[in-house]
Design an enzyme around this catalytic site. Structure first.
Site, short mmCIF file in Angstrom:
data_model
loop_
_atom_site.label_atom_id
_atom_site.label_comp_id
_atom_site.label_asym_id
_atom_site.label_seq_id
_atom_site.Cartn_x
_atom_site.Cartn_y
_atom_site.Cartn_z
N LYS A 125 -15.66 36.12 -41.67
CA LYS A 125 -16.62 36.95 -40.90
C LYS A 125 -18.10 37.11 -41.38
CE LYS A 125 -14.06 38.22 -36.91
NZ LYS A 125 -13.44 39.40 -36.25
N LYS A 207 -8.96 27.17 -35.69
CA LYS A 207 -8.34 27.96 -34.87
C LYS A 207 -9.16 28.19 -33.51
CE LYS A 207 -8.74 32.49 -35.10
NZ LYS A 207 -8.75 33.89 -35.13
N LYS A 210 -11.93 33.63 -29.58
CA LYS A 210 -12.79 34.03 -28.50
C LYS A 210 -14.46 34.26 -28.72
CE LYS A 210 -10.14 38.39 -28.69
NZ LYS A 210 -10.20 39.09 -29.91
P1 TYM Z 1 -7.73 39.45 -32.41
O1 TYM Z 1 -8.11 40.30 -31.15
O2 TYM Z 1 -8.60 38.47 -33.11
O3 TYM Z 1 -6.48 38.55 -31.62
C1 TYM Z 1 -5.27 38.93 -30.83
C2 TYM Z 1 -4.33 38.39 -31.08
O4 TYM Z 1 -4.23 37.19 -30.89
C3 TYM Z 1 -3.75 36.28 -31.99
N1 TYM Z 1 -4.47 34.92 -31.80
C4 TYM Z 1 -4.06 33.72 -31.95
N2 TYM Z 1 -2.69 33.44 -31.91
C5 TYM Z 1 -2.54 32.11 -31.84
N3 TYM Z 1 -3.46 30.92 -31.94
C6 TYM Z 1 -4.95 31.51 -32.07
N4 TYM Z 1 -5.83 30.60 -31.59
C7 TYM Z 1 -4.98 33.03 -31.96
N5 TYM Z 1 -6.22 33.63 -31.82
C8 TYM Z 1 -5.95 34.99 -31.97
C9 TYM Z 1 -4.24 37.22 -33.15
O5 TYM Z 1 -3.23 36.69 -34.35
C10 TYM Z 1 -3.60 38.41 -32.87
O6 TYM Z 1 -2.23 38.72 -32.84
N6 TYM Z 1 -6.88 42.58 -36.19
C11 TYM Z 1 -6.42 42.15 -34.65
C12 TYM Z 1 -6.27 43.27 -33.61
C13 TYM Z 1 -5.63 44.56 -34.43
C14 TYM Z 1 -3.98 44.67 -34.69
C15 TYM Z 1 -3.73 46.12 -35.17
C16 TYM Z 1 -3.24 43.84 -34.43
C17 TYM Z 1 -6.08 45.58 -34.77
N7 TYM Z 1 -5.10 46.46 -35.09
C18 TYM Z 1 -2.64 46.32 -35.37
C19 TYM Z 1 -1.76 44.02 -34.72
C20 TYM Z 1 -1.65 45.33 -35.24
C21 TYM Z 1 -7.33 41.11 -34.14
O7 TYM Z 1 -8.50 41.31 -34.40
O8 TYM Z 1 -6.78 40.48 -33.11
#
Ligand code: TYM
Length: 342
Positions: A125, A207, A210
């Site tokens: 990032k 990957k 979004k």
């Molecule tokens: P975020 O918003 O980037 O993504 C949400 C969830 O989607 C999963 N993910 C994927 N899984 C498979 N293939 C992909 N291409 C893909 N892109 C995203 C991510 O692994 C995630 O599970 N930091 C976290 C949000 C968060 C969180 C937490 C998660 C904040 N606090 C506490 C668990 C527990 C995040 O940015 O996810």
């Protein structure tokens, strides 16, 4: 149903387990978020589960305030549309529960700069947003640790990209516990091997994300024509043979992964069902399956959003439930570290 041999890490003890996960409301929720995370959330129906809209996390990258204000309730509605019952589960916005920011500060004082420097997401990032490498981006995993630890979480269902963040959360919790006794439960990530990383449609060695250009992902809000168009344009290869081989055929393998996940079949079964067919037919099968999977979710989402009082009421009530649980842990932490509380 879950095939336990598919789970990368699963040695949680026999007790009423707490499940916690969150998604950032920072863009259109993708097929990758859905298959990697959201779809797995409802596998834990009989557990105490909390699903959070990580709005504070999304501030680490500049957001349009008007859009963010809409995206947060929209994501909560999507959780419900995906089948999560807001009476059984706690569905809430992170910023509605002040304990997250409060515990995050304390944990900052138990986290080393060196550990945070090693986080691959921070490195990625920082490159992506070179003009805005803010302190929040750096301490992002600490806030995530606070999210998880506040609720004495056992299992964190996430995609592969979040594994390192769950690991640092464990390290922080372990460090804290070793000084103050058993304050925090140590969480385990729940990651399904086969769908841990759904790849970009336009660059299948990356990957699906979004924050990438629109054509590289399918969004949960895309209409059938858009889904068909995007999947038709997905990058494949010139071999013209449907075969699962992520190293040499990342595009085709990604499409097979998506199909197998949504059809609840193994990749081999999907491969067999398509044997002798061309890439056009593979893409049509993927598009049709995604459209059918999303249709009921989109219909439920519309219903939820049409009722102007339902969601605000749910989110307020659920934030109060979350705050009650979070406060118990926070009070204990304050006491342990020696903060005077009359
Ligand atoms: P975020 O918003 O980037 O993504 C949400 C969830 O989607 C999963 N993910 C994927 N899984 C498979 N293939 C992909 N291409 C893909 N892109 C995203 C991510 O692994 C995630 O599970 N930091 C976290 C949000 C968060 C969180 C937490 C998660 C904040 N606090 C506490 C668990 C527990 C995040 O940015 O996810």
């Amino acid at each position: 149903m879950i095939n336990m041999s598919e789970v990368l890490n699963n040695n949680a003890p026999e007790k009423k387990q707490v499940i916690y996960s969150a998604v950032q409301p920072s863009g259109n929720i993708t097929l990758g978020n859905y298959i990697g995370a959201l779809r797995n959330f409802s596998l834990f129906e009989d557990k105490e589960s909390l699903f959070c809209v990580a709005d504070l996390h999304s501030l680490t990258v500049r957001q349009d305030p008007a859009q963010l204000r809409k995206r947060s309730p929209s994501l909560a509605a999507l959780y419900i549309a995906c089948g999560l019952d807001p009476e059984k589960n706690i569905i809430y916005c992170q910023s509605h529960v002040p304990a997250h920011a409060e515990l995050s500060w304390i944990l900052n004082c138990y986290t080393y700069m060196g550990e945070l420097n090693r986080m691959t997401q921070f490195k990625a990032k920082s490159q992506q947003h070179a003009d805005n490498i803010n302190a929040g981006l750096f301490t992002y995993p600490v806030l995530m640790a606070a999210d998880i630890l506040l609720y004495q979480t056992d299992i964190v269902p996430v995609g592969l990209d979040q594994k390192q963040h769950v690991e640092i959360c464990r390290d922080i919790a372990q460090r804290f516990n070793s000084v103050y006794g058993d304050v925090f439960t140590l969480p385990e990530p729940y990651i399904r091997k086969s769908t841990a990383k759904i790849m970009s449609l336009s660059e299948p060695t990356k990957k699906m994300s979004k924050s990438d250009p629109d054509e590289s992902f399918v969004s949960l809000f895309d209409d059938p024509d858009t889904i068909r168009r995007k999947i038709k344009r997905a990058v494949t290869d010139s071999e013209a043979q449907i075969r699962f081989d992520p190293e040499n055929k990342p595009g085709v393998s990604n499409l097979l992964t998506i199909l197998s996940a949504l059809k609840n079949q193994t990749v081999e079964e999907v491969e067999q069902s398509l044997s002798g067919l061309g890439y056009g037919q593979l893409k049509e099968a993927v598009a049709q399956t995604v459209i059918e999977e999303f249709a009921p979710i989109q219909a439920r989402y519309k219903e939820i959003m049409a009722d102007k009082t339902y969601l605000p009421t749910i989110l307020k009530e659920n934030a109060a439930r979350a705050q009650y649980l979070a406060q118990k842990t926070l009070r204990k932490v304050y006491k342990k570290v020696g903060l005077y509380q009359p």
